[in-house]
Each structure stands twice: as structure tokens, then as C-alpha cells.
Design an enzyme around this catalytic site. Structure first.
Site, PDB file in Angstrom:
ATOM      1  N   HIS A  79       5.499   4.237  12.619  1.00 51.05           N
ATOM      2  CA  HIS A  79       5.470   4.177  11.144  1.00 51.05           C
ATOM      3  C   HIS A  79       6.444   5.253  10.659  1.00 51.05           C
ATOM      4  CE1 HIS A  79       3.062   3.845   7.253  1.00 51.05           C
ATOM      5  NE2 HIS A  79       3.610   5.038   7.095  1.00 51.05           N
ATOM      6  N   ASN A 100       9.286   3.915   3.585  1.00 51.36           N
ATOM      7  CA  ASN A 100       9.349   3.503   4.992  1.00 51.36           C
ATOM      8  C   ASN A 100      10.671   2.787   5.238  1.00 51.36           C
ATOM      9  OD1 ASN A 100       6.337   3.266   4.111  1.00 51.36           O
ATOM     10  ND2 ASN A 100       6.322   3.542   6.313  1.00 51.36           N
ATOM     11  N   HIS A 126       9.055   6.835   8.038  1.00 57.09           N
ATOM     12  CA  HIS A 126       9.677   6.929   6.706  1.00 57.09           C
ATOM     13  C   HIS A 126      11.151   7.264   6.919  1.00 57.09           C
ATOM     14  CE1 HIS A 126       6.115   6.606   4.030  1.00 57.09           C
ATOM     15  NE2 HIS A 126       5.505   6.805   5.188  1.00 57.09           N
ATOM     16  N   CYS A 168       4.252   9.315   0.427  1.00 56.99           N
ATOM     17  CA  CYS A 168       2.879   9.768   0.235  1.00 56.99           C
ATOM     18  C   CYS A 168       2.916  10.857  -0.818  1.00 56.99           C
ATOM     19  CB  CYS A 168       2.309  10.297   1.547  1.00 56.99           C
ATOM     20  SG  CYS A 168       0.699  11.073   1.333  1.00 56.99           S
ATOM     21  N   ARG A 225       0.845  -1.214   0.000  1.00 55.16           N
ATOM     22  CA  ARG A 225       0.000   0.000   0.000  1.00 55.16           C
ATOM     23  C   ARG A 225       0.877   1.260   0.000  1.00 55.16           C
ATOM     24  NH1 ARG A 225      -0.315   4.610   2.778  1.00 55.16           N
ATOM     25  NH2 ARG A 225       0.032   3.488   4.711  1.00 55.16           N
TER      26      ARG A 225
HETATM   27  P1  HMG Z   1     -12.456  14.736  -1.782  1.00 54.90           P
HETATM   28  O1  HMG Z   1     -11.188  15.153  -2.441  1.00 54.90           O
HETATM   29  O2  HMG Z   1     -12.850  15.539  -0.577  1.00 54.90           O
HETATM   30  O3  HMG Z   1     -13.636  14.811  -2.777  1.00 54.90           O
HETATM   31  O4  HMG Z   1     -12.292  13.211  -1.410  1.00 54.90           O
HETATM   32  P2  HMG Z   1     -15.031  14.038  -2.769  1.00 54.90           P
HETATM   33  O5  HMG Z   1     -15.381  13.511  -1.418  1.00 54.90           O
HETATM   34  O6  HMG Z   1     -15.957  15.008  -3.384  1.00 54.90           O
HETATM   35  O7  HMG Z   1     -14.732  12.833  -3.749  1.00 54.90           O
HETATM   36  C1  HMG Z   1     -13.988  13.026  -4.895  1.00 54.90           C
HETATM   37  C2  HMG Z   1     -14.125  11.804  -5.778  1.00 54.90           C
HETATM   38  O8  HMG Z   1     -13.566  10.699  -5.100  1.00 54.90           O
HETATM   39  C3  HMG Z   1     -15.590  11.425  -6.087  1.00 54.90           C
HETATM   40  O9  HMG Z   1     -15.580  10.841  -7.383  1.00 54.90           O
HETATM   41  C4  HMG Z   1     -15.869  10.341  -5.079  1.00 54.90           C
HETATM   42  O10 HMG Z   1     -16.847   9.415  -5.506  1.00 54.90           O
HETATM   43  C5  HMG Z   1     -14.526   9.644  -5.001  1.00 54.90           C
HETATM   44  P3  HMG Z   1     -15.993  11.712  -8.686  1.00 54.90           P
HETATM   45  O11 HMG Z   1     -17.411  12.136  -8.439  1.00 54.90           O
HETATM   46  O12 HMG Z   1     -15.064  12.881  -8.725  1.00 54.90           O
HETATM   47  O13 HMG Z   1     -15.806  10.743  -9.808  1.00 54.90           O
HETATM   48  N1  HMG Z   1     -14.321   8.963  -3.738  1.00 54.90           N
HETATM   49  C6  HMG Z   1     -13.875   7.712  -3.660  1.00 54.90           C
HETATM   50  N2  HMG Z   1     -13.525   6.825  -4.595  1.00 54.90           N
HETATM   51  C7  HMG Z   1     -13.076   5.632  -4.164  1.00 54.90           C
HETATM   52  N3  HMG Z   1     -12.992   5.292  -2.873  1.00 54.90           N
HETATM   53  C8  HMG Z   1     -13.348   6.162  -1.922  1.00 54.90           C
HETATM   54  C9  HMG Z   1     -13.808   7.425  -2.302  1.00 54.90           C
HETATM   55  N4  HMG Z   1     -14.221   8.502  -1.609  1.00 54.90           N
HETATM   56  C10 HMG Z   1     -14.541   9.434  -2.513  1.00 54.90           C
HETATM   57  N5  HMG Z   1     -13.242   5.822  -0.642  1.00 54.90           N
HETATM   58  C11 HMG Z   1     -10.860  11.651  -0.316  1.00 54.90           C
HETATM   59  C12 HMG Z   1     -11.822  12.832  -0.164  1.00 54.90           C
HETATM   60  C13 HMG Z   1     -10.321  11.371   1.061  1.00 54.90           C
HETATM   61  C14 HMG Z   1     -11.645  10.487  -0.859  1.00 54.90           C
HETATM   62  C15 HMG Z   1      -9.712  12.021  -1.270  1.00 54.90           C
HETATM   63  O14 HMG Z   1      -9.135  13.237  -0.889  1.00 54.90           O
HETATM   64  C16 HMG Z   1      -8.654  10.951  -1.335  1.00 54.90           C
HETATM   65  O15 HMG Z   1      -8.925   9.839  -1.758  1.00 54.90           O
HETATM   66  N6  HMG Z   1      -7.389  11.276  -0.962  1.00 54.90           N
HETATM   67  C17 HMG Z   1      -6.279  10.338  -1.088  1.00 54.90           C
HETATM   68  C18 HMG Z   1      -5.563  10.253   0.205  1.00 54.90           C
HETATM   69  C19 HMG Z   1      -4.514   9.155   0.172  1.00 54.90           C
HETATM   70  O16 HMG Z   1      -4.792   8.017  -0.170  1.00 54.90           O
HETATM   71  N7  HMG Z   1      -3.265   9.503   0.586  1.00 54.90           N
HETATM   72  C20 HMG Z   1      -2.215   8.532   0.720  1.00 54.90           C
HETATM   73  C21 HMG Z   1      -2.427   7.616   1.876  1.00 54.90           C
HETATM   74  S1  HMG Z   1      -2.130   8.395   3.467  1.00 54.90           S
HETATM   75  C22 HMG Z   1      -0.459   8.063   3.794  1.00 54.90           C
HETATM   76  O17 HMG Z   1       0.236   7.604   2.938  1.00 54.90           O
HETATM   77  C23 HMG Z   1       0.058   8.320   5.176  1.00 54.90           C
HETATM   78  C24 HMG Z   1       0.248   7.016   5.981  1.00 54.90           C
HETATM   79  O18 HMG Z   1       1.127   6.122   5.310  1.00 54.90           O
HETATM   80  C25 HMG Z   1       0.821   7.339   7.361  1.00 54.90           C
HETATM   81  C26 HMG Z   1       2.068   8.230   7.306  1.00 54.90           C
HETATM   82  O19 HMG Z   1       3.032   7.943   6.597  1.00 54.90           O
HETATM   83  O20 HMG Z   1       2.028   9.226   8.020  1.00 54.90           O
HETATM   84  C27 HMG Z   1      -1.077   6.302   6.200  1.00 54.90           C
HETATM   85 MG    MG Z   2       3.289   6.278   5.313  1.00 49.82          MG
END
Ligand code: HMG
Ligand code: MG
Length: 304
Positions: A205, A247, A207, A238, A13
Site C-alpha cells: 500500500h 496512493n 502512497h 491520511c 476510502r
Molecule cells: P478516541 O480518539 O480514542 O476517542 O477514538 P474515544 O474512543 O473516546 O471516542 C471518541 C468519539 O468517537 C466518541 O464519540 C465515540 O463514540 C466515537 P463522542 O462521545 O465524542 O461523540 N467513536 C466512533 N464513532 C464512529 N465509529 C467508530 C467509533 N469509535 C469511537 N468506530 C478512534 C479512537 C480510533 C475511534 C479515533 O481516534 C478515530 O476514529 N481515528 C480516526 C483514524 C482514521 O480513520 N485515520 C485514517 C485512516 S488510517 C490510514 O489512512 C492509513 C491506511 O491507509 C494505511 C496507510 O496508508 O498506511 C489504512
Molecule cells: Mg493509506
């Protein structure tokens, strides 16, 4: 008896979400299979997030349908909201992770909402998980610094962790998303959170952007942390944390824990082979120092 440490493998992931090109589902399945066979018992295999934001995680549903099931192996996925949680529970996922941040700006950039709003989004996720007895882990990003705000007060990490635990998250993973912290800072944050929550509910966690991850982990092991996230071949980052690298490499972590006499249940050679598999597929060298050393010494783990 040797002390047990649980490694949560996040490469499929956190690692693959940051690749410039999406990796085919068959390759992701094979990677997870090799990791499971290497002895990793908790593997975060993908996420259900907006495909426009993170196209690399498209295909997570297909991946889950194709994964081999092994006794005692827990597959998890990351979800930001109810939509993601619904997809996950329909596919009989064994663990769900929600994610928020200790920094407001990172929350806005990453998930397009405030920290408070992220908690509103988690409510239906928790209900869905609770109804099916699925454990939920909560990530707190940017606990040691933010790419947009700089220093993050320790109290912010404590407050967000406490709120996640109160919401029902069984485990809280403290993320140094941009790999900026050093051991005393990592330890201070873990201790501050552990003053509020049992240490066995905490994971770290880290990086490895500045080469501090293993040192930070060692400091947190001294504080009693026994759950550590890592990523095979040191993959990861990210897309909303500019410049953040992968990581800590699982291979390097296992090597260190083996050396400390701590038990992980993981076969180092097998996890090195999994790292080799994905690195070849991505067409670049592994970020794991241990894997590099092994390759240079013709596969011998020790110098003797
Ligand atoms: P939004 O940008 O606020 O907009 O989404 P929305 O809610 O209006 O949705 C936008 C579009 O996304 C819509 O589709 C929704 O249907 C779709 P459209 O009408 O434009 O075709 N949508 C989804 N599609 C699939 N699955 C879903 C979903 N929800 C909405 N669950 C949202 C908010 C959070 C969904 C968006 O901003 C997003 O997906 N962001 C990505 C965040 C992400 O994955 N970041 C990387 C992971 S975090 C990380 O790496 C840190 C971690 O490792 C810890 C660390 O290192 O600190 C965990
Ligand atoms: Mg991370």
C-alpha cells in the site's frame, strides 16, 4: 498463462477521507459503481471511524445500503474498534480491515492509542468477523518511515505484521503511509515480513508522495507480491500523516501491469473514466500520469 495480480481499490476510502470537503454519498456510490464496472473486484468503500476525526467518511452506512451488488465483488470497510465492526457487520459487509502502525507515535496520533492497545481493540472485531466468516485484512502503517519518528526499524513492521496474522488477519497490507521509501527499502521490508508469513498473504500500500510508488511496487512484484492497493486518480492520504499525498494511481498501476503482461481483469479505459468522473467532481486534475497522457492524446492509449 499470464500471472494474476489483485488490485485492491482504496480510492473511495483512502482517497476521499483526505479531501478538504466531504463528498456526497450519491457521488461516492457512483464512483464505486464505475470502479466495479471497470473490473475492480475488491473495493474499500469507506470507514466506520469517529466522525469528529474523519468527517469525510460520514455516510458510510448509507453508502453501503445504496451500493449495487455485483457477483464476485468484495466491498470492504476500515474499522478501528468494536463499534465500527458492529456497524459494518450489520450491513453485511464482505471484508473488514483493521489498522495499526509500525510506529508508536503515528499510532497515537492516528487512533489515539498505543500499538498494544490497538490490538486489544481488535479482539472483539476479530470475534465479530469470525462469527460471520468475514475475512479481515490488517494494515500496518509507516512501514518505511514515520512523519513523527523518521526511520522505522524493519523489525517493527515484521513484529506488527506477525501479530496481526496471529490475531487472524487473512491479509496484511504494508503501508508506506507517507510515500518515503525507495525500492530496495520496500523490497527489504517485504522480504523480512515474507520470511515469517506466506507472501500470498501480503499486500503493499504505497502512497506516491515522492514519486516512488510504482518503482517500489515493481520491486515488490519481483519479490512475489501479487496484491497491490491503489487509488483511482491517485486520490488519497491520511489526515494524520502531514504532507502525505495519494496512493499510486490505479490507472498507472494497471498500465504498468498490462505492460508487464500481468493479468488484472481491469479495463484501463473504464478506470480512467472513473478517475475522470471523480476528478471533475472534485474540481481538480487527476494525479494519474496515464490519464493525463490519454487526455493529451485525445484518448489514444498507444502512440501508434
Ligand atoms: P478516541 O480518539 O480514542 O476517542 O477514538 P474515544 O474512543 O473516546 O471516542 C471518541 C468519539 O468517537 C466518541 O464519540 C465515540 O463514540 C466515537 P463522542 O462521545 O465524542 O461523540 N467513536 C466512533 N464513532 C464512529 N465509529 C467508530 C467509533 N469509535 C469511537 N468506530 C478512534 C479512537 C480510533 C475511534 C479515533 O481516534 C478515530 O476514529 N481515528 C480516526 C483514524 C482514521 O480513520 N485515520 C485514517 C485512516 S488510517 C490510514 O489512512 C492509513 C491506511 O491507509 C494505511 C496507510 O496508508 O498506511 C489504512
Ligand atoms: Mg493509506
Amino acid at each position: 498463462m499470464a500471472e494474476q495480480v489483485t488490485i485492491v481499490e482504496v480510492g473511495p476510502r483512502d482517497g476521499l477521507q483526505n479531501e478538504p470537503a466531504a463528498v456526497a454519498v450519491e457521488v461516492r456510490v457512483e464512483l464505486v459503481r464505475q470502479l466495479a464496472q471497470a473490473g475492480l473486484r475488491r473495493i474499500e468503500v469507506g470507514s466506520f471511524v469517529s466522525p469528529r476525526r474523519i468527517p469525510q467518511m460520514t455516510g458510510t452506512a448509507e453508502l453501503l445500503r445504496s451500493l449495487p451488488q455485483f457477483d464476485g465483488i468484495v466491498y470492504g470497510v476500515l474499522v478501528p474498534n468494536e463499534q465500527g465492526a458492529r456497524e459494518a457487520v450489520e450491513l453485511s459487509i464482505q471484508e473488514i480491515a483493521v489498522f495499526t502502525s509500525a510506529s508508536e507515535t503515528f499510532s497515537q496520533r492516528n487512533i489515539n492509542c498505543s500499538i498494544d492497545e490497538s490490538f486489544d481493540r481488535f479482539l472483539p472485531v476479530m470475534e465479530l468477523a469470525k462469527a460471520r466468516s468475514i475475512p479481515v485484512r490488517g494494515y500496518v502503517s509507516c512501514v518505511l518511515g514515520c512523519p513523527y519518528e523518521g526511520k522505522v526499524p524493519v523489525q517493527s513492521a515484521v513484529n506488527v505484521s506477525r501479530r496481526l496474522a496471529a490475531l487472524g488477519c487473512r491479509e496484511i497490507s504494508l503501508g508506506d503511509t507517507i510515500g518515503i521509501g525507495t525500492p530496495r527499502e520496500a523490497s527489504a521490508t517485504v522480504r523480512a515480513v515474507a520470511a515469517e508469513l506466506p507472501i500470498d498473504r501480503l499486500a503493499v500500500h504505497f502512497h506516491d508522495t515522492r514519486g516512488q510508488a510504482l518503482a517500489n511496487i515493481l520491486a515488490c512484484l519481483d519479490d512475489g507480491v501479487r496484491t497491490i492497493d491503489s487509488s483511482v486518480a491517485g486520490l488519497g492520504g491520511c489526515p494524520y500523516a502531514p504532507g502525505a499525498s495519494g496512493n499510486v494511481a490505479t490507472e498507472d498501476l494497471v498500465y504498468m501491469l498490462d505492460g508487464l503482461g500481468m493479468e488484472t481483469g481491469i479495463d484501463l479505459s473504464a478506470v480512467v473514466a472513473a478517475g475522470d468522473f471523480i476528478s471533475r467532481h472534485l474540481g481538480r486534475p487527476t494525479a494519474s500520469k496515464v490519464a493525463q497522457a490519454l487526455a493529451a492524446s485525445g484518448g489514444r492509449l498507444s502512440i501508434l
